[in-house]
Design a protein around this motif. Structure first.
Motif, short mmCIF file in Angstrom:
data_model
loop_
_atom_site.label_atom_id
_atom_site.label_comp_id
_atom_site.label_asym_id
_atom_site.label_seq_id
_atom_site.Cartn_x
_atom_site.Cartn_y
_atom_site.Cartn_z
N ARG A 427 -21.14 -29.32 -1.06
CA ARG A 427 -21.57 -28.46 0.03
C ARG A 427 -21.77 -27.03 -0.48
N PRO A 428 -22.96 -26.77 -1.05
CA PRO A 428 -23.24 -25.41 -1.51
C PRO A 428 -23.68 -24.52 -0.36
N LEU A 429 -23.55 -23.22 -0.55
CA LEU A 429 -24.11 -22.26 0.40
C LEU A 429 -24.22 -20.91 -0.26
N TRP A 430 -25.05 -20.08 0.30
CA TRP A 430 -25.12 -18.67 -0.06
C TRP A 430 -24.34 -17.86 0.97
N VAL A 431 -23.49 -16.98 0.51
CA VAL A 431 -22.88 -15.98 1.38
C VAL A 431 -23.57 -14.66 1.06
N VAL A 432 -24.11 -14.00 2.06
CA VAL A 432 -24.96 -12.82 1.84
C VAL A 432 -24.48 -11.66 2.70
N ASP A 433 -25.13 -10.50 2.49
CA ASP A 433 -24.89 -9.30 3.31
C ASP A 433 -23.44 -8.87 3.27
N PHE A 434 -22.95 -8.61 2.08
CA PHE A 434 -21.57 -8.13 1.91
C PHE A 434 -21.48 -6.65 2.24
N PRO A 435 -20.32 -6.19 2.74
CA PRO A 435 -20.09 -4.74 2.81
C PRO A 435 -20.15 -4.15 1.40
N MET A 436 -20.71 -2.95 1.28
CA MET A 436 -20.76 -2.31 -0.03
C MET A 436 -19.37 -1.90 -0.50
N PHE A 437 -18.53 -1.49 0.45
CA PHE A 437 -17.23 -0.92 0.09
C PHE A 437 -16.11 -1.59 0.89
N GLU A 438 -14.91 -1.49 0.37
CA GLU A 438 -13.71 -1.82 1.13
C GLU A 438 -12.71 -0.70 0.89
N PHE A 439 -11.84 -0.48 1.88
CA PHE A 439 -10.93 0.66 1.79
C PHE A 439 -9.63 0.24 1.11
N ASP A 440 -9.26 0.94 0.06
CA ASP A 440 -8.02 0.70 -0.67
C ASP A 440 -6.92 1.54 -0.03
N GLU A 441 -6.00 0.85 0.67
CA GLU A 441 -4.94 1.57 1.37
C GLU A 441 -4.03 2.31 0.41
N ASP A 442 -3.76 1.73 -0.75
CA ASP A 442 -2.86 2.37 -1.71
C ASP A 442 -3.47 3.64 -2.29
N GLU A 443 -4.75 3.55 -2.64
CA GLU A 443 -5.43 4.72 -3.24
C GLU A 443 -6.01 5.64 -2.18
N GLU A 444 -6.05 5.15 -0.93
CA GLU A 444 -6.61 5.91 0.19
C GLU A 444 -8.03 6.37 -0.09
N GLN A 445 -8.85 5.43 -0.55
CA GLN A 445 -10.25 5.74 -0.79
C GLN A 445 -11.06 4.45 -0.79
N TRP A 446 -12.37 4.62 -0.69
CA TRP A 446 -13.27 3.48 -0.71
C TRP A 446 -13.47 3.00 -2.15
N VAL A 447 -13.53 1.67 -2.31
CA VAL A 447 -13.82 1.07 -3.62
C VAL A 447 -14.98 0.09 -3.43
N ALA A 448 -15.70 -0.18 -4.51
CA ALA A 448 -16.84 -1.10 -4.44
C ALA A 448 -16.34 -2.53 -4.27
N ARG A 449 -16.94 -3.26 -3.34
CA ARG A 449 -16.53 -4.66 -3.13
C ARG A 449 -17.00 -5.53 -4.28
N HIS A 450 -18.23 -5.39 -4.71
CA HIS A 450 -18.72 -6.12 -5.88
C HIS A 450 -18.61 -5.20 -7.11
N TYR A 472 -23.89 -1.92 4.16
CA TYR A 472 -23.92 -3.28 3.64
C TYR A 472 -24.86 -3.36 2.45
N ALA A 473 -24.64 -4.38 1.62
CA ALA A 473 -25.33 -4.45 0.33
C ALA A 473 -26.28 -5.63 0.27
#
Length: 599
Positions: A427-450, A472-473
């Motif tokens: 069962r293959p699939l494509w997952v698309v339209d990822f957020p560009m960033f996610e928030f790092d609670e420890d560093e208190e800043q945005w980091v790149a998801r990919h 989104y990316a």
């Protein structure tokens, strides 16, 4: 010269004299006639040592398992009743005329025929382990996959270009392996986590279509699907859209499965946006063979007084989900407690549940410790929303979204396997339209998801400075049976956009120049629109072989502690080597173990 491989000698060779080489798989003495099963990479052939040939019989009497021998003999048909239909060579046997021991063998660490030994024993004796038919089959399949990929990409106009292994340290997510420089005191190379920036610069250089089957390195904690060094099918192309890139890559993977396993994957692959994948499965790599989905009941739980659900529902990033399990009503309390312990690994504080005994009896037909804390209409709405039937069970997750997604997503997969709900097939699939960033609670800043070189979707550049969480990316992952086997994106090809992304990640102009100046300069020189993908060759072959670990498809892998048990790596080095590299060990106890007398 060898006539052919042992496992390929069949009835078409009858009455021919053949010359074979291989290992003695098994020796049997049957009333004065010695039978040798001789093995090579293609399989086994039976050799008969008749006492009428005294010399061959004498040598056959001396050989033992795993001796390397040469056999010259006549191919004849096996006697009636002794045919082995499971072997290509099962209708024939070789009457030995000449037998030569090319090398003896000590007693093997384990028998190739016995039940698989522990992984530690296998890795310590990897050379012998690789003689096992399953390992030979795995690595030969890997070779076929690589060959198909190369031929496909060559036909599509991709050019194989090698990129450097001695690279520079750049923040791409995982921890890097560093290589000290002898000629430049205090400076280091880094082994590449991927050839990402080099392949982008190859697009700027006008190569248009690039590929490489390449080793990559990440110094990270290991799991069954990870190694410190792994192999990527690395691909980049210019002037294609996100959809066009996916179409070519999908065709390649379909071809790999058709040519090597005779498996027809769907055409086209289904496409699932990232947000939808998280909503339904709690993960961006769902195993679609498991027919279980989340029912989001967050809004419904904002109306209840039950603190566990209400507190989670009222959180800014909170979530309450229900997971229906067909036939789960048969689970015992101990099994449910075991699942509660399982989700605790992912940060869940508990695991509420409802057993559905009789839907026609309303609230009386349900069994759960939490029902008394919830309004009857809410409980019945949940049962209806989940679509539960008699004999089913509903699990609940309530916490911050990240905890709920991780815990219930993992539970969905585990319950599906435990209860035999996993459907057969691919069962293959494509997952698309990822957020560009996610928030790092420890560093208190945005980091790149990919990674920070992924292009924002059209119209999303406006979010980069003030609202990175909304950007989104043009990113896409290929997922197969719950494993991410490939990930890629359209890249940023304009220098000013790349600098804005770096600013969103709090990378200062000085650090941008120091770490990525070569990329930013390249993008100014007429960089074409480009994008690509990297497939995990190890993961693909692991799935195709049905192996439980990628270590079973790598010739000489590392353990989960990053050790090579065959050669004893990593190992200590001499003080002289450290001195040449301008390195002094800070750990005194370790430094004391270095051989002071070595140069």
């Amino acid at each position: 010269m060898r006539t052919d491989y042992c496992g390929k000698i069949d009835s078409s060779h009858l009455e021919q004299v053949v010359n074979l080489f291989g290992w003695v798989h098994r020796r049997r003495d049957h009333g004065g006639v010695i039978f040798l099963d001789v093995r090579d990479r293609e399989g086994i052939v039976q050799v008969v040592c008749d006492p009428d040939n005294a010399e061959a019989f004498s040598i056959g009497d001396r050989v033992r398992n795993e001796y390397v021998i040469r056999v010259t003999g006549l191919v004849r048909r096996r006697p009636e009743g002794t045919i082995n239909s499971s072997l290509i060579s099962g209708e024939i046997e070789i009457l030995a005329n000449e037998l030569e021991i090319l090398n003896a063998s000590e007693t093997p660490p384990f028998s190739i025929d016995e039940e698989e030994p522990s992984e530690t024993v296998r890795l310590e004796n990897r050379v012998f382990d690789l003689r096992r038919p399953q390992m030979q089959s795995n690595l030969r399949l890997r070779s076929k996959v690589s060959k198909y990929v190369r031929n496909f990409l060559d036909e599509e106009g991709f050019i194989d270009v090698e990129t450097p292994f001695l690279y520079k340290s750049t923040p791409e997510g995982a921890r890097e392996f560093l290589v000290p420089s002898r000629m430049h005191d205090g400076e280091f190379y880094a082994l590449p986590q991927s050839p990402q920036l080099f392949k982008q610069m190859l697009m700027v250089a006008g190569f248009d279509r690039y590929y490489q089957i390449v080793k990559c390195f990440r110094d990270e904690d290991l799991r069954a699907d990870r190694q410190p060094e792994f192999t990527q099918i690395d691909i980049e192309t210019s002037f294609l859209t996100e959809e066009q890139i996916r179409q070519i890559m999908e065709e390649m993977i379909r071809g790999v499965f058709a040519s090597t396993l005779d498996v027809q994957l769907p055409n086209p692959f289904p496409v699932l946006p990232f947000d939808e994948a998280i909503r339904l499965y709690g993960t961006d790599k769902p195993d679609l063979r498991i027919p279980l989905q989340f029912a989001d009941v967050t809004d419904l739980m904002k109306t209840v007084d039950f603190k566990v659900f209400r507190a989670a529902a009222d959180l800014k990033d909170g979530r309450v989900v229900a997971l229906g399990v067909p036939g789960g009503g048969e689970l015992t309390r101990k099994q449910i407690d075991d699942y509660t312990s399982f989700v605790a690994i992912y940060g869940a504080k508990g695991l509420a549940y409802i057993k559905v005994n009789d839907t026609s009896a309303g609230i009386e037909g349900l069994q759960s410790p939490i029902i008394k804390f919830l309004p009857e209409d809410v409980v019945l709405k949940v049962v209806n929303q989940v679509g539960s039937k008699n004999g089913d069970l509903i699990f609940f997750g309530a916490d911050r979204s990240g905890v709920v997604n991780d815990a219930l997503g993992a539970l969905r997969q585990k319950v599906g396997r435990d209860l035999g709900l996993v459907e057969k097939g691919w069962r293959p699939l494509w997952v698309v339209d990822f957020p560009m960033f996610e928030f790092d609670e420890d560093e208190e800043q945005w980091v790149a998801r990919h990674h920070p070189f992924t292009a924002p979707k059209d119209g999303h550049e406006a979010y980069l400075d003030a609202e990175p969480g909304k950007a989104y990316a043009k990113a896409y992952d290929m997922v197969l049976n719950g494993w991410e086997i490939g990930g890629g994106s359209v890249r940023i090809h304009r220098s000013e956009v790349q600098q804005r992304v770096f600013r969103s990640l709090k990378i200062s102009p000085e650090d941008q120049e120091a770490k990525f100046g070569f990329l930013l300069d390249s993008l100014k020189w007429g960089a074409p629109p480009h994008g690509g993908i990297a497939f995990g060759l190890d993961r693909i072959v692991t799935l195709m072989c049905g192996a439980s670990s990628i270590r079973d498809v790598i010739a000489f892998p590392k353990t989960q502690r990053g050790q090579d048990l065959l050669v004893g790596a990593p190992s200590r080095v001499t003080e002289g080597q450290l001195r040449d590299l301008h390195i002094r060990l800070r750990n005194v106890s370790q430094a004391a173990k270095v051989d002071k007398n070595s140069s």
